[in-house]
Design a protein around this motif. Structure first.
Motif, PDB file in Angstrom:
ATOM      1  N   ILE A 183       0.895  -1.161   0.000  1.00 36.95           N
ATOM      2  CA  ILE A 183       0.000   0.000   0.000  1.00 36.95           C
ATOM      3  C   ILE A 183       0.936   1.215   0.000  1.00 36.95           C
ATOM      4  O   ILE A 183       1.696   1.387  -0.929  1.00 36.95           O
ATOM      5  CB  ILE A 183      -0.971  -0.053   1.199  1.00 36.95           C
ATOM      6  N   SER A 184       0.909   2.061   1.002  1.00 37.15           N
ATOM      7  CA  SER A 184       1.941   3.100   1.083  1.00 37.15           C
ATOM      8  C   SER A 184       3.231   2.488   1.607  1.00 37.15           C
ATOM      9  O   SER A 184       4.337   2.950   1.308  1.00 37.15           O
ATOM     10  CB  SER A 184       1.479   4.245   1.987  1.00 37.15           C
ATOM     11  N   THR A 185       3.091   1.434   2.417  1.00 36.60           N
ATOM     12  CA  THR A 185       4.208   0.626   2.896  1.00 36.60           C
ATOM     13  C   THR A 185       3.782  -0.836   2.779  1.00 36.60           C
ATOM     14  O   THR A 185       2.669  -1.138   2.345  1.00 36.60           O
ATOM     15  CB  THR A 185       4.528   0.971   4.365  1.00 36.60           C
ATOM     16  N   LEU A 186       4.647  -1.753   3.193  1.00 37.69           N
ATOM     17  CA  LEU A 186       4.340  -3.184   3.107  1.00 37.69           C
ATOM     18  C   LEU A 186       3.489  -3.591   4.307  1.00 37.69           C
ATOM     19  O   LEU A 186       4.009  -3.791   5.411  1.00 37.69           O
ATOM     20  CB  LEU A 186       5.623  -4.004   3.062  1.00 37.69           C
ATOM     21  N   GLN A 187       2.194  -3.721   4.116  1.00 35.56           N
ATOM     22  CA  GLN A 187       1.255  -3.936   5.220  1.00 35.56           C
ATOM     23  C   GLN A 187       0.585  -5.309   5.116  1.00 35.56           C
ATOM     24  O   GLN A 187       0.503  -5.886   4.031  1.00 35.56           O
ATOM     25  CB  GLN A 187       0.191  -2.838   5.205  1.00 35.56           C
ATOM     26  N   PRO A 188       0.087  -5.824   6.245  1.00 37.90           N
ATOM     27  CA  PRO A 188      -0.683  -7.077   6.211  1.00 37.90           C
ATOM     28  C   PRO A 188      -2.091  -6.796   5.681  1.00 37.90           C
ATOM     29  O   PRO A 188      -2.835  -6.021   6.283  1.00 37.90           O
ATOM     30  CB  PRO A 188      -0.702  -7.512   7.673  1.00 37.90           C
ATOM     31  N   GLN A 189      -2.431  -7.401   4.559  1.00 39.21           N
ATOM     32  CA  GLN A 189      -3.690  -7.076   3.874  1.00 39.21           C
ATOM     33  C   GLN A 189      -4.914  -7.323   4.749  1.00 39.21           C
ATOM     34  O   GLN A 189      -5.883  -6.558   4.697  1.00 39.21           O
ATOM     35  CB  GLN A 189      -3.798  -7.897   2.583  1.00 39.21           C
ATOM     36  N   TYR A 190      -4.895  -8.383   5.554  1.00 34.49           N
ATOM     37  CA  TYR A 190      -6.055  -8.744   6.369  1.00 34.49           C
ATOM     38  C   TYR A 190      -5.774  -8.610   7.863  1.00 34.49           C
ATOM     39  O   TYR A 190      -6.440  -9.225   8.692  1.00 34.49           O
ATOM     40  CB  TYR A 190      -6.489 -10.170   6.051  1.00 34.49           C
ATOM     41  N   GLY A 191      -4.796  -7.799   8.223  1.00 32.12           N
ATOM     42  CA  GLY A 191      -4.450  -7.623   9.621  1.00 32.12           C
ATOM     43  C   GLY A 191      -3.386  -8.609  10.082  1.00 32.12           C
ATOM     44  O   GLY A 191      -2.898  -9.448   9.313  1.00 32.12           O
ATOM     45  N   ALA A 192      -3.002  -8.473  11.354  1.00 35.10           N
ATOM     46  CA  ALA A 192      -1.944  -9.316  11.933  1.00 35.10           C
ATOM     47  C   ALA A 192      -2.426  -9.841  13.276  1.00 35.10           C
ATOM     48  O   ALA A 192      -2.092  -9.313  14.344  1.00 35.10           O
ATOM     49  CB  ALA A 192      -0.658  -8.508  12.089  1.00 35.10           C
ATOM     50  N   GLN A 193      -3.237 -10.889  13.235  1.00 39.19           N
ATOM     51  CA  GLN A 193      -3.861 -11.439  14.441  1.00 39.19           C
ATOM     52  C   GLN A 193      -2.864 -12.341  15.180  1.00 39.19           C
ATOM     53  O   GLN A 193      -2.411 -13.348  14.631  1.00 39.19           O
ATOM     54  CB  GLN A 193      -5.129 -12.217  14.085  1.00 39.19           C
TER      55      GLN A 193
END
Length: 529
Positions: free
Chosen positions: A513-523
């Protein structure tokens, strides 16, 4: 009406002809500029590169490779990765990964009519980013978006960049960063206490999505470290800059549309409104701090250090005026929010995910933290002794770099790597591809092996150094020590108080996205120690 008619009738014919001629000339000039920008120039640049044997794609009017780029990105996002895999490049940069697999480590692609040379060669990256001959500069097509976010170091060039870099370096000196440790510790301790209360009320185990938790943590850290007593105002700025970062990503996807940024769209108007609001808030904070400094009240927060360094630099240069204006300081503070907020949150998020996958390294890191600090609050002296934690953070930065792309543009004709590049060619350094390149890191490039960094960054790879999470060369990220210090403090406190592993609800889907993010969150499942 009769008078107007008489006035028109009295207008000499030659004036009407001149006006018509000017309008026609303007229309022809505009048409020529469009023809040159979208047809002639791309053909000219493409021929110059292909004639030297540079592989890649051919220009297709008008969007170049954008359709394929969008198609591959959508396809990659539609499916998650295997849970134990760290091979992120095909998912987060699918187009660039495909190009390097197909055409090699240096290849031409097209971002609209702009030639974009993808580089997966660390030696070439270092040479261009070092920019010893001054032939390369910031990517011009991206500057207007970056300036809406933050008109700071990343958008300046030449003497202005050099002046700002000297002043900002004073504020980010490691000894001065240590003064911000109380802010790091306070925010991290608040996070830990909140998690303990949550876990304590749920029979000892609690699932938490750590991604928004770390985003809020780093926003709090930046607000306190930057503004100290103006923490509440800092939080408002953090929220606005978060929204602005998401808007910037949407804006980049429209860049191939001619003149889109000049249209009065809802997105354009919102970005400009946020920029004005943030600037107004920062201007008020700066004015109050300058008045306090005049009364002899100094502060160890970033704003105070920046203002002090600005005064000192101006005095040493003999300048009657400050080297950095209020607008300049506003730009640097906005950049600090944008650059420091998500990047550290991303690093902490992926570190907890990876350590949940590799419990043996979580145990080793916790053992080190408890040996050095026990249950006492981490301090700067002990943080400098965290060798295993540092190795882990470096390996996470390699596998999951927060910033995936660095761009540079040729400002004049230059020869590099045996190819002569004309002005206007953009080099795109895909950090994820380089960090996962088996020719550089070995056949286990996609595996989590922190021991690579046992002897430091310089000896971690074959073609050393090939580690670029903070860029490279004179324009390397000035905030890297801040980010790592903050991450070590937060991770040490978490390891002191919690055991953690992945929740069954976690889906492994790194997403650019703007950075490398977890698409569905980080549970993550947390348990108290």
């Amino acid at each position: 009406m009769a008078i107007l008619g008489a006035a028109r009738a009295a207008t000499p014919p030659w004036i009407s002809l001149c006006a018509l001629g000017v309008a026609l000339a303007a229309a022809l000039w505009g048409a020529w500029r469009a023809l040159d920008s979208w047809w002639l120039r791309p053909r000219r640049l493409g021929n110059a590169l292909r004639s030297q044997g540079l592989p890649g794609t051919a220009y297709r009017f008008p969007s170049g490779d954008m359709k394929e780029y969008v198609r591959l990105a959508a396809a990659a996002r539609s499916e998650p990765m295997p849970l134990a895999s760290h091979a992120i490049a095909p998912r987060v940069v699918p187009f660039d990964h495909s190009i390097t697999r197909q055409h090699g480590s240096v290849a031409v692609t097209w971002f609209g009519p702009e030639p974009r040379v993808i580089v997966n060669d660390p030696m070439l990256m270092r040479e261009i980013l070092a920019n010893k001959h001054g032939h390369f500069g910031k990517q011009k097509s991206m500057l207007w978006v970056e300036r809406l976010l933050a008109n700071g170091l990343t958008t300046h060039q030449g003497q202005k960049w050099a002046t700002h870099r000297r002043i900002v370096n004073h504020a980010f000196h490691f000894e001065k960063l240590k003064r911000m440790l109380p802010a790091f510790a306070a925010c991290s301790s608040e996070l830990s206490r909140r998690w303990e209360e949550t876990v304590g009320s749920s029979d000892g185990v609690q699932e938490i999505d750590v991604w928004p938790e770390f985003t809020n943590l780093t926003g709090d850290v930046i607000s306190r470290a930057a503004f100290g007593s103006s923490f509440t105002e800092g939080r408002i700025i953090f929220q606005l800059q978060s929204e602005q970062a998401q808007n910037a990503v949407k804006m980049v996807s429209t860049m191939h549309i001619p003149a889109y940024r000049f249209l009065p769209t809802q997105l354009n108007k919102r970005m400009k409104a946020i920029a004005r609001e943030v600037e107004q808030l920062l201007r008020g904070i700066i004015s109050k701090r300058e008045r306090a400094m005049e009364d002899g009240l100094n502060s160890d927060d970033l704003l105070g250090l920046l203002l002090e360094a600005n005064v000192k630099e101006s005095q040493e240069s003999g300048s009657a005026k400050p080297m950095m204006t209020t607008e300049d300081i506003i730009g640097e503070l906005k950049l600090f929010y944008f650059a420091g907020m998500e990047t550290t949150a991303v690093l902490l998020t992926w570190t907890m995910i990876v350590l949940s996958m590799h419990q043996e390294w979580q145990d080793r890191a916790r053992e080190e933290v408890l040996r050095i600090f026990g249950k006492n609050q981490p301090d700067s002296e002990g943080i400098n002794q965290l060798k295993i934690v540092t190795m882990i953070l470096h390996e996470v930065l390699r596998l999951y770099p927060p910033i995936l792309l660095v761009g540079r543009e040729t400002y004049q004709e230059t020869e590099i790597g045996g190819v002569t590049y004309p002005p206007g060619v953009v080099f795109s350094f895909q950090i994820a591809c380089v960090h996962h390149n088996p020719d550089v890191w070995g056949e286990d490039a996609d595996e989590f092996r922190p021991e690579r960094f046992a002897e430091g960054v310089s000896k971690a790879s074959k073609d050393a150094p090939a580690f670029f999470p903070f860029g490279w060369g004179p324009q390397i990220c000035v905030g890297q020590n801040f980010a790592l210090l903050e991450a070590k403090m937060a991770l040490a406190l978490i390891l002191q108080h919690f055991l953690f592993d992945l929740s069954p609800s976690y889906t492994h889907a790194p997403c650019a996205i703007s950075t490398l993010q977890p698409q569905y969150g980080a549970q993550i499942k947390l348990r108290k120690l």
